[in-house]
Design a protein around this motif. Sequence first.
Motif, PDB file in Angstrom:
ATOM      1  N   GLU A 136       0.813  -1.219   0.000  1.00 34.50           N
ATOM      2  CA  GLU A 136       0.000   0.000   0.000  1.00 34.50           C
ATOM      3  C   GLU A 136       0.844   1.264   0.000  1.00 34.50           C
ATOM      4  OE1 GLU A 136      -2.452  -0.393   3.396  1.00 34.50           O
ATOM      5  OE2 GLU A 136      -3.708  -1.995   2.560  1.00 34.50           O
ATOM      6  N   VAL A 137       1.968   1.254   0.717  1.00 34.15           N
ATOM      7  CA  VAL A 137       2.722   2.497   0.900  1.00 34.15           C
ATOM      8  C   VAL A 137       4.079   2.493   0.210  1.00 34.15           C
ATOM      9  CG1 VAL A 137       1.620   2.778   3.149  1.00 34.15           C
ATOM     10  CG2 VAL A 137       3.912   1.777   3.025  1.00 34.15           C
ATOM     11  N   ALA A 146       5.255   2.614  -2.770  1.00 36.64           N
ATOM     12  CA  ALA A 146       5.549   3.531  -3.877  1.00 36.64           C
ATOM     13  C   ALA A 146       5.176   4.972  -3.563  1.00 36.64           C
ATOM     14  CB  ALA A 146       4.807   3.070  -5.131  1.00 36.64           C
ATOM     15  N   THR A 147       4.733   5.255  -2.347  1.00 36.60           N
ATOM     16  CA  THR A 147       4.340   6.611  -1.988  1.00 36.60           C
ATOM     17  C   THR A 147       5.499   7.376  -1.377  1.00 36.60           C
ATOM     18  OG1 THR A 147       3.655   6.026   0.270  1.00 36.60           O
ATOM     19  CG2 THR A 147       2.032   5.711  -1.491  1.00 36.60           C
ATOM     20  N   ARG A 148       5.335   8.685  -1.243  1.00 38.86           N
ATOM     21  CA  ARG A 148       6.373   9.515  -0.643  1.00 38.86           C
ATOM     22  C   ARG A 148       6.573   9.173   0.826  1.00 38.86           C
ATOM     23  NH1 ARG A 148       5.352  15.695  -2.909  1.00 38.86           N
ATOM     24  NH2 ARG A 148       5.809  15.259  -5.116  1.00 38.86           N
ATOM     25  N   GLU A 149       5.496   8.717   1.450  1.00 39.50           N
ATOM     26  CA  GLU A 149       5.576   8.372   2.870  1.00 39.50           C
ATOM     27  C   GLU A 149       6.098   6.953   3.083  1.00 39.50           C
ATOM     28  OE1 GLU A 149       2.740   9.318   1.354  1.00 39.50           O
ATOM     29  OE2 GLU A 149       2.830  11.448   1.880  1.00 39.50           O
ATOM     30  N   GLY A 150       6.402   6.271   1.981  1.00 39.33           N
ATOM     31  CA  GLY A 150       6.779   4.871   2.068  1.00 39.33           C
ATOM     32  C   GLY A 150       7.967   4.611   2.975  1.00 39.33           C
ATOM     33  N   GLU A 187       7.136   4.807   6.612  1.00 44.40           N
ATOM     34  CA  GLU A 187       6.332   3.650   7.015  1.00 44.40           C
ATOM     35  C   GLU A 187       7.213   2.405   7.162  1.00 44.40           C
ATOM     36  OE1 GLU A 187       3.232   3.301   7.782  1.00 44.40           O
ATOM     37  OE2 GLU A 187       2.291   5.182   7.166  1.00 44.40           O
ATOM     38  N   GLY A 215      10.272   3.073  -3.345  1.00 42.72           N
ATOM     39  CA  GLY A 215       9.567   2.779  -4.590  1.00 42.72           C
ATOM     40  C   GLY A 215       9.136   1.342  -4.724  1.00 42.72           C
ATOM     41  N   THR A 222       7.251  -2.103  -3.862  1.00 39.86           N
ATOM     42  CA  THR A 222       5.956  -2.452  -3.260  1.00 39.86           C
ATOM     43  C   THR A 222       5.960  -3.862  -2.696  1.00 39.86           C
ATOM     44  OG1 THR A 222       5.131  -3.143  -5.419  1.00 39.86           O
ATOM     45  CG2 THR A 222       4.678  -0.875  -4.740  1.00 39.86           C
TER      46      THR A 222
END
Length: 279
Positions: A205-206, A208-212, A215, A269, A271
Motif C-alpha cells: 500500500e505504501v 511507492a508513496t512519498r511516505e513509504g 512507514e 519505490g 511495493t
Amino acid sequence: MAFRAPSLARNLCRQTTSRSLITPTRSISTNPTQRDACKCCRLPTRAPARTLASLSRDICSVSPVSGRRYASTKSSAELTGESGIVGVPDITNYYTIFPQTIPAGPPPASPFSISVSDLRREFLQLQNKIHPDKYPSGDMKQHAEALSARINEAYRTLADPLQRAQYLLREWHGINVTAEDAATKHALDPETLMEVMEVQETIEEVGATREGEAEINALKVENDGRIGVCVGALAGSFDKGDIEAARKECIRLRFWYSVGEGLREWEPGNTEIRLVHGS
C-alpha cells in the motif's frame, strides 16, 4: 496484490530448496582489516537479498540432518590424530568447544542467553591456538583446517539466537524445524501468519508513496520489537525446559528474521519486500 491467507499459507511452507533460512553462504571478518584473512577465521556476514517469493521456500526449507550429535561423526582424537596439535578443545558438541563462556553446557543446565562478546573472545583464542597457518603442509595442516572449520561453525551457530535454538532443538530433542516435513509438523500459528500478511499488505500500500520510507522505518522498529520479544520467550522456554513452547517460538522467530531482513533490504519505490538469509 496482497497475499490472502490460503495462498500465503501454502507458499510459506512450500519445500523447494535444500538451504536453510539462516544457513550462511559465506563468512567474512567483521574487521575490515582482516578481510584477506584465511576462510577458517572469517566471521559470518549477511547473504545476498532474495525476493519475497523465496519466503515460502526458505522458511520451510530442507536442511540435511544427521540425526546424531555433531561430534558423533568425528572425535577430537580423530581430528588431531598424531599430528601434535596443542590446545584442541573438546568437540563433543558446540557447547563443549567453549568451556570458558558456557561451562555448564546447554540449557537448562545453563541459560539459553549467551554473552556474544565472551563467546567471540574465546573463539578468537581457540582459532589463534590451532590456526592452520601455524602448521606445515600435510596431515597436520589438514587437521588444523578441520578443527578451525568446526570451531567457526560452532561460533556462528551459538552466536545467533535462531541458529542456537534450531541447533538445540535438533541435536538435544530430535526436533528439526527446517526439515523437509516442517510444513506439516512445524506450521506457523494462524495469529503470526496474519501478522506477516499485514506487513506485506502495508508495504504494497505504501511502498511507492512519498511516505513509504517512513512507514518502512516504522515497520523495522516494530519488527525488531517482535524479534526481541520472541527471543526473550524462546530463552524462557529453554531455561524452563519447556521444549514444545521453545519449538513454537523458534518457528515464529524464523518468520520474523525473514521479515526483518526483507525490510532492511527494501528500497524506496518498491511495493514488496525482499527476503535474505539471516546471519
